[in-house]
Design an enzyme around this catalytic site. Structure first.
Site, PDB file in Angstrom:
ATOM      1  N   TRP A   1       0.827  -1.209   0.000  1.00 18.61           N
ATOM      2  CA  TRP A   1       0.000   0.000   0.000  1.00 18.61           C
ATOM      3  C   TRP A   1       0.855   1.250   0.000  1.00 18.61           C
ATOM      4  O   TRP A   1       0.524   2.242  -0.670  1.00 18.61           O
ATOM      5  CB  TRP A   1      -0.992  -0.010   1.158  1.00 18.61           C
ATOM      6  CG  TRP A   1      -2.115  -0.976   0.895  1.00 18.61           C
ATOM      7  CD1 TRP A   1      -2.372  -2.138   1.564  1.00 18.61           C
ATOM      8  CD2 TRP A   1      -3.104  -0.890  -0.141  1.00 18.61           C
ATOM      9  NE1 TRP A   1      -3.461  -2.766   1.016  1.00 18.61           N
ATOM     10  CE2 TRP A   1      -3.926  -2.029  -0.025  1.00 18.61           C
ATOM     11  CE3 TRP A   1      -3.376   0.034  -1.159  1.00 18.61           C
ATOM     12  CZ2 TRP A   1      -5.003  -2.262  -0.891  1.00 18.61           C
ATOM     13  CZ3 TRP A   1      -4.446  -0.205  -2.023  1.00 18.61           C
ATOM     14  CH2 TRP A   1      -5.247  -1.337  -1.873  1.00 18.61           C
TER      15      TRP A   1
ATOM     16  N   ASP B   1      -1.835   6.591   6.400  1.00 14.39           N
ATOM     17  CA  ASP B   1      -2.905   5.771   5.830  1.00 14.39           C
ATOM     18  C   ASP B   1      -3.260   4.729   6.886  1.00 14.39           C
ATOM     19  O   ASP B   1      -2.527   3.766   7.091  1.00 14.39           O
ATOM     20  CB  ASP B   1      -2.410   5.101   4.536  1.00 14.39           C
ATOM     21  CG  ASP B   1      -3.451   4.153   3.948  1.00 14.39           C
ATOM     22  OD1 ASP B   1      -4.529   3.979   4.548  1.00 14.39           O
ATOM     23  OD2 ASP B   1      -3.168   3.577   2.873  1.00 14.39           O
TER      24      ASP B   1
ATOM     25  N   LYS C   1     -12.842  -1.490   6.164  1.00 17.18           N
ATOM     26  CA  LYS C   1     -12.152  -2.442   7.025  1.00 17.18           C
ATOM     27  C   LYS C   1     -12.671  -2.340   8.468  1.00 17.18           C
ATOM     28  O   LYS C   1     -13.259  -3.269   8.958  1.00 17.18           O
ATOM     29  CB  LYS C   1     -10.648  -2.263   6.938  1.00 17.18           C
ATOM     30  CG  LYS C   1     -10.086  -2.918   5.664  1.00 17.18           C
ATOM     31  CD  LYS C   1      -9.386  -1.986   4.741  1.00 17.18           C
ATOM     32  CE  LYS C   1      -8.985  -2.663   3.435  1.00 17.18           C
ATOM     33  NZ  LYS C   1      -8.275  -1.748   2.545  1.00 17.18           N
TER      34      LYS C   1
END
Ligand SMILES: *Cc1c(COP(=O)(O)O)cnc(C)c1O
Length: 362
Positions: A103, A173, A197
């Site tokens: 990511w 993030d 999530k």
């Protein structure tokens, strides 16, 4: 009776049953309106109440100080990979990134495409098995910001301690571990997370941003791309993803009801310890290469002695009503994602199955 299996999917993922049931119960006729919430104006009183309560829940649970605004945007966490440098990197500045895995790389790639970018620490040469310690990152002090990926969902590593970046804004993030533990929001310039999530279904991203960064952000961007468009409008500049925000509100109602972030953290520690202990107790049958101090509480990644055994493990787990245990296609292996709504019983069931599978397949 409704069938519910243990869903270890990395996202979208399992959500609290009370939130799903509440949505089901009031879906067709929302609080006597004679229509569902997703059919009515986002400027009416029903949606307005949902929208402000979703924001209030975020502020209360995360203890967001008055110095920071909370935005609800679309485009997922992915759009933030671009919006952050577009807004927060002045033309003469460099943006700094920590590369902890898949990511982080995506965030770096977008930042590079848009301007001056440097990677100040990378775990690539060590196969991304750990995050950097707070003293391993050195900055010049005039960077636009430092960006970290505080939980690498695919690699299974997580920051427990954040670097002190001085006057350089720290950006994280937090897509896959936001709300899983208390965090000092005041030490961040910006935090963002796709909702799917720990916060609710896919469809919205949460951006928590220090107000002075909005004021000093780059001007002249397309309207949607500018934080300064959304902040004064309470994220109602354009039509918001009403269903996603409604489900997030219900999910966060549940988090509050069961005890907030302290309780979420306790549960995350308990669940992840069950699985990491099962790995440690297996004499190397299960293997987690991540450094113990960096292991994620949300995404537990592990390998079996062969890919065939991994396939068998995943298939037999599914027979026992445990789904989503396949690792990300880019890394293979197995991954148990255990977000806030995963019951402790799910981790207990998986740990028991791991011991039994090993006994039957050694
Ligand atoms: C899932 C995830 C993303 C991407 O989120 P989208 O909402 O799909 O754009 C970004 N970063 C991390 C750490 C993630 O886990």
């Amino acid at each position: 009776m409704t069938k519910r299996i243990f869903n270890f999917s990395a996202g979208p993922c399992t959500l609290p049953l009370p939130a799903l049931e509440k949505a089901q119960a009031e879906f067709v006729d929302y609080q006597g309106a004679g229509m569902s919430l997703i059919e009515m104006s986002h400027r009416g009183k029903h949606y307005d109440a949902v929208h402000s309560q979703a924001l209030a829940n975020l502020r209360e649970l995360l203890d967001v100080p008055a110095t920071h605004d909370i935005l609800l945007l679309q485009g997922g966490a992915t759009l933030q990979f671009a919006m952050i440098p577009m807004n927060l990197r002045a033309a003469d500045k460099t943006a700094a990134y920590v590369n902890t895995g898949a990511w982080a790389k995506k965030a770096v790639a977008d930042a590079k495409g848009l301007g001056e970018t440097k990677v100040v620490w990378s775990g690539e040469s060590e196969q991304f098995k750990r995050v950097p310690g707070p003293n391993e990152i050195s900055l010049d002090g005039d960077e636009a910001y430092l960006h970290i990926t505080s939980n690498e969902t695919i690699g299974g590593i997580e920051f427990n301690e954040y670097p002190d970046t001085g006057s350089v804004p720290l950006i994280a993030d937090m897509s896959s571990h936001i709300m899983s533990r208390p965090v000092d929001i005041s030490s961040f310039g910006l935090i963002y997370a796709g909702a799917q999530k720990n916060l609710g279904p896919a469809g919205t991203a949460v951006v928590i941003i220090r107000k002075d960064l909005i004021d000093s952000a780059n001007k002249g961007l397309p309207a949607y791309m500018s934080y300064a468009t959304h902040a004064p409008k309470d994220s109602l500049y354009n039509t918001p993803p009403v269903f996603a925000i409604y489900m997030m509100k219900l999910t966060l109602d549940w988090v509050k009801e069961v005890g907030g972030l302290e309780e979420m953290e306790k549960r995350a520690v308990t669940r992840s310890k069950l699985i990491y202990d099962a790995i440690e107790r297996s004499d190397g049958y299960y293997n987690c290469p991540m450094a113990p101090a960096s292991r994620s509480r949300m995404n537990v990644c592990f390998r079996l002695p062969s890919e065939d055994l991994e396939k068998k493990f995943i298939a037999e787990a599914l027979d026992r009503e445990m789904s989503g245990l396949k690792g990300h296609r880019s890394v293979g292996g197995c991954r148990a994602s255990m977000y806030n709504a995963m019951p402790i019983e799910g981790a207990e069931t998986l740990a028991r199955f791991m011991a039994e599978f090993r006994k039957n397949n050694s």
